[in-house]
Design a protein around this motif. Structure first.
Motif, PDB file in Angstrom:
ATOM      1  N   MET A   1       0.850  -1.176   0.000  1.00 54.17           N
ATOM      2  CA  MET A   1       0.000   0.000   0.000  1.00 54.17           C
ATOM      3  C   MET A   1       0.897   1.241   0.000  1.00 54.17           C
ATOM      4  O   MET A   1       1.478   1.594   1.005  1.00 54.17           O
ATOM      5  CB  MET A   1      -0.888  -0.028   1.230  1.00 54.17           C
ATOM      6  N   VAL A   2       0.995   1.876  -1.156  1.00 51.19           N
ATOM      7  CA  VAL A   2       1.912   2.996  -1.355  1.00 51.19           C
ATOM      8  C   VAL A   2       1.125   4.217  -1.818  1.00 51.19           C
ATOM      9  O   VAL A   2       0.222   4.113  -2.645  1.00 51.19           O
ATOM     10  CB  VAL A   2       2.993   2.642  -2.410  1.00 51.19           C
ATOM     11  N   LEU A   3       1.503   5.373  -1.281  1.00 50.77           N
ATOM     12  CA  LEU A   3       0.974   6.643  -1.753  1.00 50.77           C
ATOM     13  C   LEU A   3       1.991   7.202  -2.741  1.00 50.77           C
ATOM     14  O   LEU A   3       3.134   7.495  -2.379  1.00 50.77           O
ATOM     15  CB  LEU A   3       0.773   7.611  -0.589  1.00 50.77           C
ATOM     16  N   HIS A   4       1.601   7.308  -4.008  1.00 51.26           N
ATOM     17  CA  HIS A   4       2.467   7.842  -5.055  1.00 51.26           C
ATOM     18  C   HIS A   4       2.158   9.325  -5.213  1.00 51.26           C
ATOM     19  O   HIS A   4       1.023   9.691  -5.534  1.00 51.26           O
ATOM     20  CB  HIS A   4       2.221   7.110  -6.383  1.00 51.26           C
ATOM     21  N   LEU A   5       3.155  10.169  -4.971  1.00 49.75           N
ATOM     22  CA  LEU A   5       3.002  11.624  -5.068  1.00 49.75           C
ATOM     23  C   LEU A   5       3.584  12.072  -6.407  1.00 49.75           C
ATOM     24  O   LEU A   5       4.801  12.066  -6.594  1.00 49.75           O
ATOM     25  CB  LEU A   5       3.737  12.310  -3.918  1.00 49.75           C
ATOM     26  N   LEU A   6       2.726  12.449  -7.315  1.00 48.97           N
ATOM     27  CA  LEU A   6       3.156  12.831  -8.660  1.00 48.97           C
ATOM     28  C   LEU A   6       3.213  14.353  -8.762  1.00 48.97           C
ATOM     29  O   LEU A   6       2.194  15.027  -8.741  1.00 48.97           O
ATOM     30  CB  LEU A   6       2.192  12.253  -9.696  1.00 48.97           C
ATOM     31  N   LEU A  26      -1.598  10.376  -5.949  1.00 44.17           N
ATOM     32  CA  LEU A  26      -1.975  11.754  -5.631  1.00 44.17           C
ATOM     33  C   LEU A  26      -1.229  12.688  -6.568  1.00 44.17           C
ATOM     34  O   LEU A  26      -0.001  12.796  -6.521  1.00 44.17           O
ATOM     35  CB  LEU A  26      -1.652  12.095  -4.177  1.00 44.17           C
ATOM     36  N   VAL A  27      -1.964  13.343  -7.455  1.00 41.52           N
ATOM     37  CA  VAL A  27      -1.390  14.332  -8.362  1.00 41.52           C
ATOM     38  C   VAL A  27      -1.312  15.642  -7.590  1.00 41.52           C
ATOM     39  O   VAL A  27      -2.323  16.159  -7.114  1.00 41.52           O
ATOM     40  CB  VAL A  27      -2.249  14.485  -9.641  1.00 41.52           C
ATOM     41  N   ASP A  46      -6.930   4.258  -6.788  1.00 42.82           N
ATOM     42  CA  ASP A  46      -7.599   5.543  -6.600  1.00 42.82           C
ATOM     43  C   ASP A  46      -6.674   6.665  -7.051  1.00 42.82           C
ATOM     44  O   ASP A  46      -5.467   6.628  -6.790  1.00 42.82           O
ATOM     45  CB  ASP A  46      -7.936   5.771  -5.125  1.00 42.82           C
ATOM     46  N   VAL A  47      -7.254   7.663  -7.709  1.00 42.05           N
ATOM     47  CA  VAL A  47      -6.495   8.832  -8.152  1.00 42.05           C
ATOM     48  C   VAL A  47      -7.119  10.051  -7.502  1.00 42.05           C
ATOM     49  O   VAL A  47      -8.335  10.242  -7.548  1.00 42.05           O
ATOM     50  CB  VAL A  47      -6.516   8.985  -9.692  1.00 42.05           C
ATOM     51  N   LYS A  48      -6.260  10.859  -6.873  1.00 43.83           N
ATOM     52  CA  LYS A  48      -6.711  12.085  -6.231  1.00 43.83           C
ATOM     53  C   LYS A  48      -5.822  13.225  -6.712  1.00 43.83           C
ATOM     54  O   LYS A  48      -4.697  13.012  -7.142  1.00 43.83           O
ATOM     55  CB  LYS A  48      -6.643  11.944  -4.718  1.00 43.83           C
ATOM     56  N   PRO A  79       1.568   3.299   4.657  1.00 38.98           N
ATOM     57  CA  PRO A  79       2.836   3.116   5.358  1.00 38.98           C
ATOM     58  C   PRO A  79       4.057   3.559   4.535  1.00 38.98           C
ATOM     59  O   PRO A  79       5.114   3.813   5.091  1.00 38.98           O
ATOM     60  CB  PRO A  79       2.884   1.614   5.633  1.00 38.98           C
ATOM     61  N   HIS A  80       3.897   3.672   3.221  1.00 36.87           N
ATOM     62  CA  HIS A  80       5.013   4.060   2.354  1.00 36.87           C
ATOM     63  C   HIS A  80       4.531   5.098   1.345  1.00 36.87           C
ATOM     64  O   HIS A  80       3.361   5.100   0.953  1.00 36.87           O
ATOM     65  CB  HIS A  80       5.556   2.847   1.586  1.00 36.87           C
ATOM     66  N   SER A  81       5.461   5.960   0.937  1.00 34.37           N
ATOM     67  CA  SER A  81       5.140   6.904  -0.137  1.00 34.37           C
ATOM     68  C   SER A  81       6.347   7.029  -1.071  1.00 34.37           C
ATOM     69  O   SER A  81       7.477   6.811  -0.663  1.00 34.37           O
ATOM     70  CB  SER A  81       4.751   8.278   0.419  1.00 34.37           C
ATOM     71  N   MET A  82       6.046   7.348  -2.324  1.00 32.12           N
ATOM     72  CA  MET A  82       7.076   7.572  -3.340  1.00 32.12           C
ATOM     73  C   MET A  82       6.759   8.877  -4.037  1.00 32.12           C
ATOM     74  O   MET A  82       5.599   9.134  -4.350  1.00 32.12           O
ATOM     75  CB  MET A  82       7.084   6.435  -4.356  1.00 32.12           C
ATOM     76  N   SER A  83       7.792   9.665  -4.279  1.00 29.99           N
ATOM     77  CA  SER A  83       7.616  10.932  -4.996  1.00 29.99           C
ATOM     78  C   SER A  83       8.129  10.798  -6.423  1.00 29.99           C
ATOM     79  O   SER A  83       9.180  10.199  -6.665  1.00 29.99           O
ATOM     80  CB  SER A  83       8.398  12.051  -4.294  1.00 29.99           C
ATOM     81  N   TRP A  84       7.351  11.341  -7.347  1.00 26.12           N
ATOM     82  CA  TRP A  84       7.671  11.320  -8.776  1.00 26.12           C
ATOM     83  C   TRP A  84       7.628  12.736  -9.311  1.00 26.12           C
ATOM     84  O   TRP A  84       6.774  13.512  -8.930  1.00 26.12           O
ATOM     85  CB  TRP A  84       6.642  10.464  -9.530  1.00 26.12           C
ATOM     86  N   THR A  85       8.549  13.048 -10.228  1.00 30.29           N
ATOM     87  CA  THR A  85       8.564  14.397 -10.809  1.00 30.29           C
ATOM     88  C   THR A  85       8.159  14.370 -12.255  1.00 30.29           C
ATOM     89  O   THR A  85       8.043  13.353 -12.865  1.00 30.29           O
ATOM     90  CB  THR A  85       9.967  15.037 -10.720  1.00 30.29           C
TER      91      THR A  85
END
Length: 85
Positions: A1-6, A26-27, A46-48, A79-85
């Motif tokens: 379960m990862v929160l991807h921060l785009l 998450l955009v 899910d996309v937010k 519990p985890h997040s990843m940041s993308w540029t």
């Protein structure tokens, strides 16, 4: 379960290749969402979109709009997040 921060559009393909149904994307900028919106139609999670100026809970394309409080809630749920540029 990862929160991807785009944050940008340069790593969209890499990000989308790694998301799973249990994740959330998450955009971080509604302008980025407008640029990549077509890419999100097949995303399994899910996309937010973070947008303080829009109505909370509204939809912007395929993404539900959240504010900073919603972002903090997502951070506490994943519990985890990843940041993308």
């Amino acid at each position: 379960m990862v929160l991807h921060l785009l944050y940008g559009q340069h790593q969209v393909e890499d990000c989308l290749a790694l998301v799973s149904a249990q994740d959330t994307l998450l955009v971080m900028d509604s302008n980025v969402l407008e640029l990549i919106g077509d890419s999100l139609s097949s995303v399994p999670c899910d996309v937010k979109v973070l947008d303080e100026s829009a109505a909370k809970g509204a939809y912007n394309g395929d993404a539900r709009v959240i504010d900073t409080a919603g972002w903090i809630e997502l951070l506490s749920q994943h519990p985890h997040s990843m940041s993308w540029t």
